[in-house]
Motif scaffolding. Structure first.
Motif, PDB file in Angstrom:
ATOM      1  N   ASP A 165      62.121   8.419  30.090  1.00 63.83           N
ATOM      2  CA  ASP A 165      62.849   8.512  31.369  1.00 63.83           C
ATOM      3  C   ASP A 165      61.941   8.896  32.528  1.00 63.83           C
ATOM      4  OD1 ASP A 165      65.339   7.943  30.132  1.00 63.83           O
ATOM      5  OD2 ASP A 165      65.456  10.023  29.441  1.00 63.83           O
ATOM      6  N   PHE A 166      60.626   8.850  32.297  1.00 67.11           N
ATOM      7  CA  PHE A 166      59.622   9.238  33.283  1.00 67.11           C
ATOM      8  C   PHE A 166      59.774  10.703  33.703  1.00 67.11           C
ATOM      9  CE2 PHE A 166      58.671   4.750  33.794  1.00 67.11           C
ATOM     10  CZ  PHE A 166      57.306   4.789  33.964  1.00 67.11           C
ATOM     11  N   GLU A 167      60.253  11.527  32.792  1.00 70.78           N
ATOM     12  CA  GLU A 167      60.267  12.960  33.049  1.00 70.78           C
ATOM     13  C   GLU A 167      58.893  13.521  32.694  1.00 70.78           C
ATOM     14  OE1 GLU A 167      62.704  17.028  31.825  1.00 70.78           O
ATOM     15  OE2 GLU A 167      63.427  15.067  31.181  1.00 70.78           O
ATOM     16  N   ALA A 168      58.361  14.363  33.588  1.00 66.53           N
ATOM     17  CA  ALA A 168      57.001  14.877  33.410  1.00 66.53           C
ATOM     18  C   ALA A 168      56.950  15.996  32.372  1.00 66.53           C
ATOM     19  CB  ALA A 168      56.458  15.382  34.740  1.00 66.53           C
ATOM     20  N   LEU A 183      59.994  13.900  42.344  1.00 66.63           N
ATOM     21  CA  LEU A 183      60.505  14.360  41.048  1.00 66.63           C
ATOM     22  C   LEU A 183      59.365  14.724  40.099  1.00 66.63           C
ATOM     23  CD1 LEU A 183      63.530  11.976  40.353  1.00 66.63           C
ATOM     24  CD2 LEU A 183      63.601  14.448  40.722  1.00 66.63           C
ATOM     25  N   ILE A 184      58.281  13.959  40.150  1.00 64.65           N
ATOM     26  CA  ILE A 184      57.120  14.265  39.308  1.00 64.65           C
ATOM     27  C   ILE A 184      56.546  15.624  39.696  1.00 64.65           C
ATOM     28  CG2 ILE A 184      54.720  13.620  38.824  1.00 64.65           C
ATOM     29  CD1 ILE A 184      55.633  10.685  39.016  1.00 64.65           C
ATOM     30  N   ALA A 185      56.421  15.864  41.003  1.00 63.65           N
ATOM     31  CA  ALA A 185      55.893  17.152  41.483  1.00 63.65           C
ATOM     32  C   ALA A 185      56.777  18.297  41.002  1.00 63.65           C
ATOM     33  CB  ALA A 185      55.820  17.145  43.007  1.00 63.65           C
ATOM     34  N   LEU A 186      58.088  18.124  41.114  1.00 66.88           N
ATOM     35  CA  LEU A 186      59.008  19.162  40.657  1.00 66.88           C
ATOM     36  C   LEU A 186      58.915  19.362  39.148  1.00 66.88           C
ATOM     37  CD1 LEU A 186      62.372  18.795  42.625  1.00 66.88           C
ATOM     38  CD2 LEU A 186      61.047  20.878  42.272  1.00 66.88           C
ATOM     39  N   ASP A 230      57.928  30.339  43.286  1.00 65.25           N
ATOM     40  CA  ASP A 230      58.034  30.110  44.725  1.00 65.25           C
ATOM     41  C   ASP A 230      57.841  28.634  45.052  1.00 65.25           C
ATOM     42  OD1 ASP A 230      58.373  32.794  45.104  1.00 65.25           O
ATOM     43  OD2 ASP A 230      56.346  33.187  45.820  1.00 65.25           O
ATOM     44  N   ILE A 231      56.898  28.009  44.370  1.00 63.77           N
ATOM     45  CA  ILE A 231      56.583  26.608  44.614  1.00 63.77           C
ATOM     46  C   ILE A 231      57.770  25.723  44.250  1.00 63.77           C
ATOM     47  CG2 ILE A 231      55.120  24.684  43.858  1.00 63.77           C
ATOM     48  CD1 ILE A 231      52.900  26.873  43.451  1.00 63.77           C
ATOM     49  N   VAL A 232      58.382  26.004  43.101  1.00 64.75           N
ATOM     50  CA  VAL A 232      59.583  25.255  42.715  1.00 64.75           C
ATOM     51  C   VAL A 232      60.647  25.396  43.790  1.00 64.75           C
ATOM     52  CG1 VAL A 232      61.468  25.078  41.036  1.00 64.75           C
ATOM     53  CG2 VAL A 232      59.122  25.469  40.237  1.00 64.75           C
ATOM     54  N   PHE A 233      60.821  26.618  44.260  1.00 65.85           N
ATOM     55  CA  PHE A 233      61.809  26.924  45.292  1.00 65.85           C
ATOM     56  C   PHE A 233      61.535  26.099  46.558  1.00 65.85           C
ATOM     57  CE2 PHE A 233      63.422  29.841  48.696  1.00 65.85           C
ATOM     58  CZ  PHE A 233      64.763  29.867  48.298  1.00 65.85           C
ATOM     59  N   MET A 234      60.272  26.023  46.959  1.00 62.33           N
ATOM     60  CA  MET A 234      59.907  25.297  48.173  1.00 62.33           C
ATOM     61  C   MET A 234      60.048  23.788  48.006  1.00 62.33           C
ATOM     62  SD  MET A 234      56.695  27.436  49.809  1.00 62.33           S
ATOM     63  CE  MET A 234      55.750  27.691  48.313  1.00 62.33           C
ATOM     64  N   VAL A 240      46.517  18.557  42.345  1.00 56.76           N
ATOM     65  CA  VAL A 240      47.308  17.464  41.766  1.00 56.76           C
ATOM     66  C   VAL A 240      48.388  17.021  42.751  1.00 56.76           C
ATOM     67  CG1 VAL A 240      48.936  16.830  39.921  1.00 56.76           C
ATOM     68  CG2 VAL A 240      46.862  18.122  39.371  1.00 56.76           C
ATOM     69  N   LEU A 241      48.994  17.979  43.421  1.00 55.68           N
ATOM     70  CA  LEU A 241      50.047  17.687  44.388  1.00 55.68           C
ATOM     71  C   LEU A 241      49.498  16.829  45.533  1.00 55.68           C
ATOM     72  CD1 LEU A 241      53.030  18.591  44.377  1.00 55.68           C
ATOM     73  CD2 LEU A 241      52.413  20.370  46.009  1.00 55.68           C
ATOM     74  N   LEU A 242      48.351  17.221  46.075  1.00 53.57           N
ATOM     75  CA  LEU A 242      47.748  16.462  47.161  1.00 53.57           C
ATOM     76  C   LEU A 242      47.348  15.057  46.707  1.00 53.57           C
ATOM     77  CD1 LEU A 242      45.519  19.197  48.864  1.00 53.57           C
ATOM     78  CD2 LEU A 242      47.771  18.378  49.577  1.00 53.57           C
ATOM     79  N   GLU A 243      46.860  14.953  45.483  1.00 53.35           N
ATOM     80  CA  GLU A 243      46.501  13.641  44.940  1.00 53.35           C
ATOM     81  C   GLU A 243      47.744  12.776  44.747  1.00 53.35           C
ATOM     82  OE1 GLU A 243      44.254  11.629  41.055  1.00 53.35           O
ATOM     83  OE2 GLU A 243      44.204  13.800  41.356  1.00 53.35           O
ATOM     84  N   LEU A 244      48.805  13.374  44.230  1.00 50.59           N
ATOM     85  CA  LEU A 244      50.056  12.662  43.994  1.00 50.59           C
ATOM     86  C   LEU A 244      50.653  12.133  45.287  1.00 50.59           C
ATOM     87  CD1 LEU A 244      52.485  11.875  42.150  1.00 50.59           C
ATOM     88  CD2 LEU A 244      53.353  14.209  42.497  1.00 50.59           C
ATOM     89  N   PHE A 245      50.555  12.920  46.358  1.00 48.00           N
ATOM     90  CA  PHE A 245      51.190  12.546  47.618  1.00 48.00           C
ATOM     91  C   PHE A 245      50.321  11.646  48.490  1.00 48.00           C
ATOM     92  CE2 PHE A 245      53.941  16.651  47.582  1.00 48.00           C
ATOM     93  CZ  PHE A 245      54.728  16.088  46.584  1.00 48.00           C
ATOM     94  N   THR A 246      48.993  11.743  48.368  1.00 48.48           N
ATOM     95  CA  THR A 246      48.113  10.947  49.230  1.00 48.48           C
ATOM     96  C   THR A 246      47.428   9.797  48.506  1.00 48.48           C
ATOM     97  OG1 THR A 246      46.107  12.263  48.812  1.00 48.48           O
ATOM     98  CG2 THR A 246      47.610  13.048  50.548  1.00 48.48           C
TER      99      THR A 246
END
Length: 213
Positions: free
Chosen positions: A60-63, A28-31, A191-195, A115-121
């Motif tokens: 609500d922890f919305e980014a 959800l944070i990534a989105l 596109d990223i949001v879509f994926m 940021v995405l890679l940091e968030l996930f790993t």
């Protein structure tokens, strides 16, 4: 913002074995970050410094994204730092922005990918040497089939047969797409949001795909 920023949240999560940030929350944070960037880019605004410190959380922890547009311009004007420092933050700034001193939508996409890679790993860009950055490290683990090496301790309970596991792999692949060396090879933020919303990573996704509300 009452719940601080992503950098602090990731640091706290690492100290508590990652259980503060489970997979649905990270997703959800990534989105949320992607949707915020999509709004800016649709308005022809380049953020210029996408990093965990600039991702703030409400009650609500919305980014929410901070430090962009006029606010960032005023800070740069008042600051005595060098021009190179104004194009982003070390570890998150795109290679072309370092060379040209200019930020673009494509360089925003690169920063978002880091940021995405940091968030996930859970791996911070500053943890790596010049010879191996976070992008190279992630690619190496994927090439070796060592997927579990990519998981934060709090994500180790993900079932390889679950949809959450597929979402995680999808998110990592999106992060790698975003950090392509050639800016023209990177997807757009819509596109990223879509994926990230669950669609498969595919080069034939139309760039005109509208950003969800």
């Amino acid at each position: 913002m009452p719940n601080g920023n992503l950098a602090t949240l990731l640091q706290e999560a690492s100290h508590q074995d990652g259980h503060v940030l489970n997979w649905p929350m990270r997703h959800l944070i990534a989105l949320g970050i992607a949707r915020g960037l999509a709004f800016l880019h649709t308005s022809n605004i380049v953020h210029g410094d996408v990093k965990p410190q600039n991702v703030l959380f409400d009650a609500d922890f919305e980014a929410h994204l901070s430090d962009f547009g006029l606010e960032r311009l005023m800070i740069a004007t008042l600051s005595e730092t060098s021009t190179s420092a104004s194009v982003g933050t070390l570890g998150y700034v795109s290679p072309e922005a370092v060379l040209t001193g200019e930020t673009t939508k494509e360089s925003d996409v690169y920063s978002f990918g880091i940021v995405l890679l940091e968030l996930f790993t859970g791996k911070r860009p500053v943890m790596f040497t010049q010879d191996e950055d976070i992008v190279k490290w992630v690619k190496k683990q994927l090439q070796r089939g060592q997927i579990t090496e990519l998981l934060e301790p709090g994500l180790l309970e993900l079932d390889p047969e679950s949809s959450e596991w597929e979402e995680f792999l999808l998110g990592v692949k999106v992060g790698l797409l975003c950090t392509a060396p050639d800016p023209l090879d990177r997807p757009t933020i819509p596109d990223i949001v879509f994926m990230l919303e669950g669609c498969r990573v595919s080069p034939d996704i139309p760039s005109s795909q509208p950003s969800p509300a």
